[in-house]
Design a protein around this motif. Structure first.
Motif, PDB file in Angstrom:
ATOM      1  N   SER A  94       0.855  -1.200   0.000  1.00  0.00           N
ATOM      2  CA  SER A  94       0.000   0.000   0.000  1.00  0.00           C
ATOM      3  C   SER A  94       0.888   1.247   0.000  1.00  0.00           C
ATOM      4  CB  SER A  94      -0.881   0.004   1.247  1.00  0.00           C
ATOM      5  OG  SER A  94      -0.037   0.158   2.376  1.00  0.00           O
ATOM      6  N   ARG A  95       0.245   2.396  -0.202  1.00  0.00           N
ATOM      7  CA  ARG A  95       1.040   3.635  -0.188  1.00  0.00           C
ATOM      8  C   ARG A  95       1.743   3.805   1.163  1.00  0.00           C
ATOM      9  NH1 ARG A  95      -1.885   8.799  -2.345  1.00  0.00           N
ATOM     10  NH2 ARG A  95      -3.346   8.072  -0.816  1.00  0.00           N
ATOM     11  N   SER A  96       1.038   3.456   2.270  1.00  0.00           N
ATOM     12  CA  SER A  96       1.700   3.643   3.577  1.00  0.00           C
ATOM     13  C   SER A  96       2.831   2.628   3.772  1.00  0.00           C
ATOM     14  CB  SER A  96       0.698   3.606   4.723  1.00  0.00           C
ATOM     15  OG  SER A  96      -0.045   2.434   4.656  1.00  0.00           O
ATOM     16  N   ASP A  97       2.690   1.397   3.200  1.00  0.00           N
ATOM     17  CA  ASP A  97       3.821   0.440   3.260  1.00  0.00           C
ATOM     18  C   ASP A  97       5.038   1.049   2.570  1.00  0.00           C
ATOM     19  OD1 ASP A  97       2.192  -1.524   4.350  1.00  0.00           O
ATOM     20  OD2 ASP A  97       1.776  -2.491   2.414  1.00  0.00           O
ATOM     21  N   LEU A  98       4.784   1.653   1.393  1.00  0.00           N
ATOM     22  CA  LEU A  98       5.906   2.204   0.616  1.00  0.00           C
ATOM     23  C   LEU A  98       6.527   3.389   1.354  1.00  0.00           C
ATOM     24  CD1 LEU A  98       4.351   2.015  -2.975  1.00  0.00           C
ATOM     25  CD2 LEU A  98       6.119   0.530  -2.020  1.00  0.00           C
ATOM     26  N   GLN A  99       5.661   4.216   1.960  1.00  0.00           N
ATOM     27  CA  GLN A  99       6.194   5.367   2.710  1.00  0.00           C
ATOM     28  C   GLN A  99       7.065   4.890   3.866  1.00  0.00           C
ATOM     29  OE1 GLN A  99       2.476   7.284   3.510  1.00  0.00           O
ATOM     30  NE2 GLN A  99       2.617   8.641   1.710  1.00  0.00           N
ATOM     31  N   ALA A 100       6.618   3.799   4.523  1.00  0.00           N
ATOM     32  CA  ALA A 100       7.412   3.268   5.640  1.00  0.00           C
ATOM     33  C   ALA A 100       8.751   2.744   5.134  1.00  0.00           C
ATOM     34  CB  ALA A 100       6.623   2.152   6.347  1.00  0.00           C
ATOM     35  N   ALA A 101       8.741   2.086   3.957  1.00  0.00           N
ATOM     36  CA  ALA A 101      10.002   1.556   3.393  1.00  0.00           C
ATOM     37  C   ALA A 101      10.950   2.698   3.046  1.00  0.00           C
ATOM     38  CB  ALA A 101       9.703   0.710   2.151  1.00  0.00           C
ATOM     39  N   VAL A 102      10.403   3.802   2.572  1.00  0.00           N
ATOM     40  CA  VAL A 102      11.242   4.972   2.265  1.00  0.00           C
ATOM     41  C   VAL A 102      11.829   5.522   3.568  1.00  0.00           C
ATOM     42  CG1 VAL A 102      11.226   7.334   1.364  1.00  0.00           C
ATOM     43  CG2 VAL A 102       9.961   5.546   0.155  1.00  0.00           C
ATOM     44  N   ALA A 103      10.972   5.621   4.592  1.00  0.00           N
ATOM     45  CA  ALA A 103      11.437   6.172   5.878  1.00  0.00           C
ATOM     46  C   ALA A 103      12.534   5.301   6.489  1.00  0.00           C
ATOM     47  CB  ALA A 103      10.252   6.291   6.836  1.00  0.00           C
ATOM     48  N   GLN A 104      12.443   3.979   6.266  1.00  0.00           N
ATOM     49  CA  GLN A 104      13.460   3.067   6.825  1.00  0.00           C
ATOM     50  C   GLN A 104      14.716   2.995   5.960  1.00  0.00           C
ATOM     51  OE1 GLN A 104      11.206  -0.528   6.917  1.00  0.00           O
ATOM     52  NE2 GLN A 104       9.814   0.274   8.487  1.00  0.00           N
ATOM     53  N   GLY A 105      14.696   3.628   4.802  1.00  0.00           N
ATOM     54  CA  GLY A 105      15.871   3.585   3.918  1.00  0.00           C
ATOM     55  C   GLY A 105      15.906   2.355   3.031  1.00  0.00           C
ATOM     56  N   ALA A 106      14.818   1.561   3.020  1.00  0.00           N
ATOM     57  CA  ALA A 106      14.788   0.370   2.149  1.00  0.00           C
ATOM     58  C   ALA A 106      14.457   0.741   0.714  1.00  0.00           C
ATOM     59  CB  ALA A 106      13.757  -0.627   2.677  1.00  0.00           C
ATOM     60  N   LEU A 107      13.852   1.897   0.518  1.00  0.00           N
ATOM     61  CA  LEU A 107      13.540   2.410  -0.828  1.00  0.00           C
ATOM     62  C   LEU A 107      13.952   3.874  -0.873  1.00  0.00           C
ATOM     63  CD1 LEU A 107       9.912   1.117  -1.619  1.00  0.00           C
ATOM     64  CD2 LEU A 107      12.028   0.474  -2.804  1.00  0.00           C
ATOM     65  N   PRO A 108      14.317   4.368  -2.070  1.00  0.00           N
ATOM     66  CA  PRO A 108      14.596   5.801  -2.178  1.00  0.00           C
ATOM     67  C   PRO A 108      13.280   6.578  -2.240  1.00  0.00           C
ATOM     68  CG  PRO A 108      14.708   4.788  -4.335  1.00  0.00           C
ATOM     69  CD  PRO A 108      14.400   3.676  -3.363  1.00  0.00           C
ATOM     70  N   GLU A 109      13.368   7.878  -2.142  1.00  0.00           N
ATOM     71  CA  GLU A 109      12.168   8.691  -2.315  1.00  0.00           C
ATOM     72  C   GLU A 109      11.536   8.321  -3.662  1.00  0.00           C
ATOM     73  OE1 GLU A 109      10.901  13.293  -3.031  1.00  0.00           O
ATOM     74  OE2 GLU A 109      12.994  12.864  -2.487  1.00  0.00           O
ATOM     75  N   LEU A 110      10.232   8.120  -3.687  1.00  0.00           N
ATOM     76  CA  LEU A 110       9.568   7.596  -4.894  1.00  0.00           C
ATOM     77  C   LEU A 110       9.022   8.734  -5.764  1.00  0.00           C
ATOM     78  CD1 LEU A 110       7.765   4.572  -3.210  1.00  0.00           C
ATOM     79  CD2 LEU A 110       9.795   4.538  -4.685  1.00  0.00           C
TER      80      LEU A 110
END
Ligand SMILES: Cc1cc2nc3c(=O)[nH]c(=O)nc-3n(C[C@H](O)[C@H](O)[C@H](O)COP(=O)(O)OP(=O)(O)OC[C@H]3O[C@@H](n4cnc5c(N)ncnc54)[C@H](O)[C@@H]3O)c2cc1C
Length: 345
Positions: A94-110
């Motif tokens: 979900s969008r919030s899953d992706l936001q959490a992954a960005v916050a944890q550094g697992a994904l770059p800013e999307l």
């Protein structure tokens, strides 16, 4: 970001980014689906054989397909549930899953406007140049004889003589002969087949792609992410040394449009700052080969002992192994019927 003036042209395979989209394919049945699944399995098998032959190639697993609007996100949710019900390990984000992954550094800013995403852990990517080099070297170890040259004409064996061979004229004036001919000359295939009375409507679809150097870290403590991202049909492929492949544009014809490059580099105006600030390292273009009025790819036997493997359009790297297996099976079946023995040339 600086722009290169004229992108050098590469062959289809030389230009490809090597994305392997099999389990994420939109359709769930039919020839396209079967070829993709078979290829994904063969890629893994071949990767093992190449490693045994001393030609290891990395297969980067994991694709995250980002949804750019509510409709696409709904389609992804349907696809994800269907595939999960059939036992494929696709996972919705979900969008919030992706936001959490960005916050944890697992994904770059999307990119701006991401609604959600579908993660496929078994799809992936390989470097097509390294893959082709390893396959070539391993095949030569097993006895393949490589002859470089442009074929100018295919001369069929006289009918009725199963022992007679095909003759191939080469541009340097030499000739080759063989029991079977496999035509896999991309967009040049129609001109080889036309004198044999075989019409093959193919069209070119140009793709531009770039390599970028990212300023690392993208965020404090963040390395480039695992897997590849796909956003509005554009692939973001992390490469060693903080580099990134970005591509490819879809441009009918053979002429590159500078506007398509700008759209690619800016992700249509949605690129995050880390991407906008990346440095352009190289820029290239290649031609995809799309069948006209028929589904890709073209795997056919137009004449006895003549096979056509072309028109792979956007998926020739993925579909290479299944296409090769198809050809090998046709030859083995024909030889089993006639009792012929295999005579490699
Ligand atoms: C920018 C771009 C990105 C892509 N990304 C992906 C991707 O992520 N994943 C994926 O699966 N696919 C991708 N593709 C598609 C893929 O590259 C093609 O489907 C695939 O490379 C086609 O392979 P091919 O061997 O049929 O053709 P080609 O790679 O074009 O090879 C044809 C060969 O035939 C030779 N030839 C031509 N004429 C003759 C002749 N007369 N005699 C002898 N040899 C001849 C040429 O020299 C060439 O080596 C991409 C394509 C492009 C352009």
């Amino acid at each position: 970001m600086d722009q290169a003036p004229e992108p050098p042209a590469r062959s289809g395979s030389g230009a490809a980014l090597g994305l392997l989209m099999a389990q994420m394919y939109q359709r769930s049945s039919g020839r396209g689906w079967r070829l993709r699944q078979r290829s994904l399995a063969l890629l893994q098998e071949w990767q093992g054989l190449l490693a045994e032959a001393g030609q290891p190639v990395e297969l980067r697993r994991g694709l995250l397909l980002l949804a750019s609007g509510a409709d696409e996100w709904q389609r992804q949710q349907r696809l994800g549930s269907q595939r999960q019900a059939k036992g494929f390990p696709l996972e919705l984000r979900s969008r919030s899953d992706l936001q959490a992954a960005v916050a944890q550094g697992a994904l770059p800013e999307l990119p701006q406007g991401v609604e959600g995403g579908l993660w496929s852990p078994q799809d992936g990517q390989l470097d097509p140049g390294a893959w082709a080099a390893a396959l070539g070297a391993a095949a030569i170890q097993r006895g393949l004889r490589e002859i470089s040259g442009r074929v100018t004409a295919l001369r069929p064996p006289p009918p009725g003589d199963p022992q007679a061979q095909w003759q191939l004229d080469l541009a340097d004036g030499s000739q080759l002969s063989g029991d079977w001919v496999l035509v896999c000359a991309g967009l040049a295939s129609p001109s080889l087949l036309e004198p044999l009375g075989i019409e093959l409507p193919l069209e070119a679809v140009l793709g531009q792609a770039v390599e970028l150097q990212l300023a690392l870290p993208l965020a404090p403590g963040q390395d480039p992410w695992a897997g590849c991202l796909v956003w509005q049909g554009v692939n973001l492929v992390p490469r060693p040394g903080g580099r990134l492949w970005l591509g490819a544009s879809l441009e009918p014809g053979t002429k590159a449009d500078p506007e398509a490059l700008k759209t690619l580099l800016s992700l249509g105006g949605t690129a995050p700052a880390w991407l906008r600030n990346a440095e352009l390292v190289s820029h290239w273009q290649g031609l995809r080969c799309r069948p006209v009025g028929r589904p890709a790819p073209l795997l056919e036997q137009p004449l006895p002992r003549l096979l056509l493997l072309s028109g792979h359009y956007r998926n020739g790297i993925l579909l290479g192994p299944a296409s090769a297996e198809w050809a090998a099976q046709r030859i083995a079946d024909a030889m089993a019927t006639t009792g012929q023995s295999y005579r490699p040339t």
